[in-house]
Design a protein around this motif. Sequence first.
Motif, short mmCIF file in Angstrom:
data_model
loop_
_atom_site.label_atom_id
_atom_site.label_comp_id
_atom_site.label_asym_id
_atom_site.label_seq_id
_atom_site.Cartn_x
_atom_site.Cartn_y
_atom_site.Cartn_z
N ARG A 77 -33.25 13.35 7.10
CA ARG A 77 -32.56 12.36 6.27
C ARG A 77 -32.84 10.99 6.85
O ARG A 77 -32.68 10.75 8.03
CB ARG A 77 -31.07 12.61 6.22
CG ARG A 77 -30.38 11.59 5.32
CD ARG A 77 -29.00 11.98 4.87
NE ARG A 77 -28.84 13.29 4.32
CZ ARG A 77 -29.11 13.65 3.07
NH1 ARG A 77 -29.65 12.79 2.25
NH2 ARG A 77 -28.89 14.87 2.66
N VAL A 81 -27.07 8.76 2.02
CA VAL A 81 -27.33 9.53 0.81
C VAL A 81 -27.30 8.62 -0.42
O VAL A 81 -28.16 8.70 -1.28
CB VAL A 81 -26.30 10.68 0.65
CG1 VAL A 81 -26.45 11.35 -0.71
CG2 VAL A 81 -26.47 11.69 1.76
N ASN A 82 -26.29 7.78 -0.50
CA ASN A 82 -26.13 6.91 -1.67
C ASN A 82 -26.71 5.53 -1.41
O ASN A 82 -26.05 4.50 -1.60
CB ASN A 82 -24.66 6.82 -2.09
CG ASN A 82 -24.17 8.13 -2.67
OD1 ASN A 82 -24.94 8.90 -3.23
ND2 ASN A 82 -22.90 8.41 -2.52
N PRO A 84 -28.57 2.05 -1.85
CA PRO A 84 -28.66 1.19 -3.02
C PRO A 84 -30.08 1.12 -3.56
O PRO A 84 -31.04 1.48 -2.89
CB PRO A 84 -28.20 -0.18 -2.50
CG PRO A 84 -28.41 -0.13 -1.04
CD PRO A 84 -28.28 1.31 -0.63
N ARG A 91 -36.94 4.82 -5.30
CA ARG A 91 -35.51 4.62 -5.56
C ARG A 91 -35.00 5.26 -6.81
O ARG A 91 -33.82 5.54 -6.92
CB ARG A 91 -35.19 3.12 -5.63
CG ARG A 91 -35.18 2.43 -4.32
CD ARG A 91 -34.07 2.96 -3.40
NE ARG A 91 -34.63 3.91 -2.49
CZ ARG A 91 -34.02 4.94 -1.96
NH1 ARG A 91 -32.80 5.22 -2.21
NH2 ARG A 91 -34.63 5.75 -1.14
N ARG A 92 -35.81 5.40 -7.84
CA ARG A 92 -35.31 6.00 -9.07
C ARG A 92 -36.45 6.57 -9.88
O ARG A 92 -37.60 6.23 -9.69
CB ARG A 92 -34.54 4.98 -9.91
CG ARG A 92 -35.42 3.89 -10.46
CD ARG A 92 -35.01 3.47 -11.84
NE ARG A 92 -35.74 2.31 -12.27
CZ ARG A 92 -36.98 2.36 -12.79
NH1 ARG A 92 -37.60 3.50 -12.93
NH2 ARG A 92 -37.59 1.25 -13.15
N GLU A 113 -22.62 9.90 -11.47
CA GLU A 113 -21.86 8.66 -11.37
C GLU A 113 -22.66 7.55 -12.04
O GLU A 113 -23.85 7.41 -11.77
CB GLU A 113 -21.66 8.33 -9.89
CG GLU A 113 -21.14 6.96 -9.60
CD GLU A 113 -21.30 6.60 -8.12
OE1 GLU A 113 -21.41 5.40 -7.83
OE2 GLU A 113 -21.33 7.51 -7.27
N ILE A 115 -23.98 3.95 -12.39
CA ILE A 115 -24.16 2.78 -11.53
C ILE A 115 -23.98 1.53 -12.38
O ILE A 115 -23.29 0.59 -11.99
CB ILE A 115 -25.54 2.80 -10.86
CG1 ILE A 115 -25.65 4.00 -9.91
CG2 ILE A 115 -25.80 1.49 -10.12
CD1 ILE A 115 -27.04 4.24 -9.37
N ARG A 130 -26.30 8.07 -10.88
CA ARG A 130 -26.60 8.70 -9.60
C ARG A 130 -26.18 10.16 -9.70
O ARG A 130 -25.05 10.48 -10.04
CB ARG A 130 -25.84 8.01 -8.46
CG ARG A 130 -26.26 8.48 -7.08
CD ARG A 130 -25.47 7.81 -5.97
NE ARG A 130 -25.54 6.36 -6.00
CZ ARG A 130 -26.49 5.63 -5.40
NH1 ARG A 130 -27.47 6.23 -4.76
NH2 ARG A 130 -26.45 4.31 -5.45
N GLU A 133 -27.16 14.48 -4.41
CA GLU A 133 -27.94 14.02 -3.27
C GLU A 133 -28.36 12.57 -3.38
O GLU A 133 -29.33 12.12 -2.79
CB GLU A 133 -29.14 14.93 -3.02
CG GLU A 133 -28.68 16.36 -2.77
CD GLU A 133 -29.69 17.23 -2.08
OE1 GLU A 133 -30.59 16.72 -1.39
OE2 GLU A 133 -29.55 18.46 -2.21
N GLY A 134 -27.62 11.79 -4.19
CA GLY A 134 -27.88 10.36 -4.29
C GLY A 134 -29.06 9.99 -5.16
O GLY A 134 -29.46 8.83 -5.20
N ILE A 136 -31.16 8.62 -7.97
CA ILE A 136 -30.90 7.64 -9.03
C ILE A 136 -31.85 7.91 -10.20
O ILE A 136 -33.06 8.01 -10.02
CB ILE A 136 -31.08 6.20 -8.53
CG1 ILE A 136 -30.07 5.90 -7.41
CG2 ILE A 136 -30.93 5.21 -9.68
CD1 ILE A 136 -30.29 4.56 -6.74
#
Length: 144
Positions: A77, A81-82, A84, A91-92, A113, A115, A130, A133-134, A136
């Motif tokens: 890791r 986890v989350n 930005p 990132r996404r 969730e 964002i 999200r 495991e975070g 995005i």
Amino acid sequence: MAVKRMDNILIVVDDLEAVKAFFVELGLELEGQTTVEGPSVGSLIGLGDVRATLAMLRTPDGQGIELDKFHTPDAVRFGPVNAPVNTLGLRRIMFGVDDIDAVVDRMQAHGAEIIGQMQYGESYRLAYIRGPEGIIVGLAEQLG
């Protein structure tokens, strides 16, 4: 020679079942799952003593996401986890959708969730969510 296509994106995960379920709920199709191991796998990816479970998912237009759960060596890791959206690295992932409100509602019902959301001129509505495991995911609904 130019690139012919993008075959897939790899996401290393800890909870393979939760992330698989998230992407299937989003609308991807599980193409298959297998376990890989051994020296040839290790030499390809630059790690020793590799054993991993892979799940391949496809979008309706054929783009691929490969989810890998490493059994050996343990996954590393890097950062929270989350993290930005402005954290260095991948990132996404963004998907085009027909009804952004319905997709956001459905994904929130499965633990995603939100964002943020916005409208980009008269062209697109956008949302970032999200997942497990975070991860995005960006959603884009073309307007008009």
